[in-house]
Design a protein around this motif. Structure first.
Motif, short mmCIF file in Angstrom:
data_model
loop_
_atom_site.label_atom_id
_atom_site.label_comp_id
_atom_site.label_asym_id
_atom_site.label_seq_id
_atom_site.Cartn_x
_atom_site.Cartn_y
_atom_site.Cartn_z
N VAL A 91 10.78 10.52 181.69
CA VAL A 91 11.44 9.33 181.13
C VAL A 91 12.51 9.81 180.14
N ASP A 92 13.76 9.52 180.47
CA ASP A 92 14.87 9.93 179.63
C ASP A 92 15.04 8.95 178.47
N ARG A 93 15.66 9.42 177.42
CA ARG A 93 15.82 8.59 176.22
C ARG A 93 16.79 7.44 176.44
N LEU A 123 6.33 12.60 181.14
CA LEU A 123 6.94 13.69 180.39
C LEU A 123 8.18 13.12 179.70
N THR A 124 8.23 13.20 178.36
CA THR A 124 9.36 12.65 177.63
C THR A 124 9.41 13.26 176.23
N ASP A 125 10.47 12.93 175.49
CA ASP A 125 10.59 13.46 174.13
C ASP A 125 9.77 12.61 173.17
N PRO A 126 9.44 13.11 171.97
CA PRO A 126 8.55 12.39 171.05
C PRO A 126 9.04 11.00 170.67
N GLU A 127 10.33 10.83 170.41
CA GLU A 127 10.84 9.52 170.01
C GLU A 127 10.71 8.51 171.14
N THR A 128 11.03 8.92 172.34
CA THR A 128 10.90 8.02 173.49
C THR A 128 9.44 7.70 173.76
N VAL A 238 11.91 10.38 188.28
CA VAL A 238 12.86 10.51 187.18
C VAL A 238 13.38 9.13 186.81
N PHE A 239 13.23 8.77 185.54
CA PHE A 239 13.75 7.51 185.02
C PHE A 239 14.88 7.85 184.06
N SER A 240 16.10 7.77 184.53
CA SER A 240 17.25 8.13 183.72
C SER A 240 18.48 7.41 184.23
#
Length: 306
Positions: A91-93, A123-128, A238-240
């Motif tokens: 999951v992209d931001r 799988l994503t970054d902490p803020e997202t 992929v979600f972007s």
């Protein structure tokens, strides 16, 4: 059958009602000289694998897949293996998280997560990840109501052994939603886990159940490395909104299938080949690819003698 073969079908003993239905209905409607159904467990499967076949098609896990390949090797029988695995969802931001959450919930919790192409983990970054958590809570309620146990759309775990296996994974992270269970009914609520470590028990094997872990990485590079450091999955989602991000996953990772913006859907498109790679299987099928898989193209050349 469409490719001209006689078929010996061995349904899974883990779904005895389905197995019994196939054993009852196939002989009723199909030519019994061309189609036979064998029910049973390990002894029956072992006996079948000792026979000589033109092709063996197996859907299941890698452990049994290796047994099938070893048995097939005795007769140099070609095999097609569909073995599942841990299919990631990145999951992209820049993604619309409400849309992403709704599609993840629909794809992950279909049949209580017991599908080979279910998103295994996020799988994503902490803020997202922090923003995605409440969106997933809302999506679960929208899909199954405040009490999924009462929903007519929510399935149960196939048997007690797998129920116990799944509930043993619930301590792998912080429960965002779900976590409830009832062994007598083989019910496990649609569950999302956060703060999941890459080596947590829930990340060690295919979940094949209604548990969705969220694993955080700093960014896109690390996400691609994370996928490549593990066995090749049957599917990758992929979600972007970024063409560059989508292209990088296509070019820099290997998986049986790749879905952008929607899980599971590629499985339903008959014009696309479906199958795994590496640990997630070999060969493909669906539509014309099934005909090719179960056929042999024999070269024939003729030159007149006069």
């Amino acid at each position: 059958m469409a490719a001209g073969n006689a078929v010996v079908a061995k349904p899974s003993e883990l779904a005895p009602a389905t197995s019994a239905a196939l054993a009852r209905l196939l002989p009723r409607y199909l030519d019994t000289d061309a189609v036979a159904v064998v029910e049973g467990g390990v002894p029956e499967t072992t006996a079948l694998l000792a026979e000589r076949f033109d092709h063996i098609f197996y859907t299941g896990n890698g452990t049994v897949g290796r047994i099938v390949m070893r048995a097939a090797a005795e007769h140099l029988t070609p095999v097609t293996l569909e073995l599942g695995g841990k299919s990631p969802a990145f999951v992209d931001r820049d993604a619309d998280l409400d849309t992403v959450a709704a599609r993840l919930v629909a794809g992950k919790f279909l049949n209580a997560g017991q599908t080979c192409v279910a998103p295994d983990y996020v799988l994503t970054d902490p803020e997202t990840a922090a923003a995605l958590e409440p969106a997933l809570v809302r999506a679960v309620e929208a899909q199954y109501g405040t009490d999924p146990a009462r929903s007519t759309e929510y399935a149960r775990i196939v048997n007690e052994r797998h129920f116990d296996r799944l509930t043993g994974l619930l301590d792998s992270g912080r429960v965002v939603v779900g976590g409830g269970s009832d062994r007598s009914r083989k019910y496990l609520a649609p569950t999302v886990l956060a703060d999941v470590a890459p080596d947590a028990p829930v990340m060690r094997e295919e979940i094949f159940g209604p548990i969705l872990p969220i694993v955080t990485v700093p960014g896109l590079d690390e996400a691609i490395d994370f996928v490549n450091d593990r066995d090749k999955p049957l599917a990758l989602y992929v979600f972007s909104e970024s063409d560059g991000t989508r292209e990088r996953f296509a070019a820099e990772t290997s998986s049986g299938g790749l879905g952008h913006g929607l899980p599971l859907a590629h499985l339903t498109v008959s014009d696309l080949p479906f199958g795994g790679v590496g640990e997630s299987g070999m060969g493909n099928y669906h539509g014309r690819y099934s005909i090719e898989t179960f056929s042999h193209r024999k070269a024939v050349l003729k030159k007149p003698l006069s």
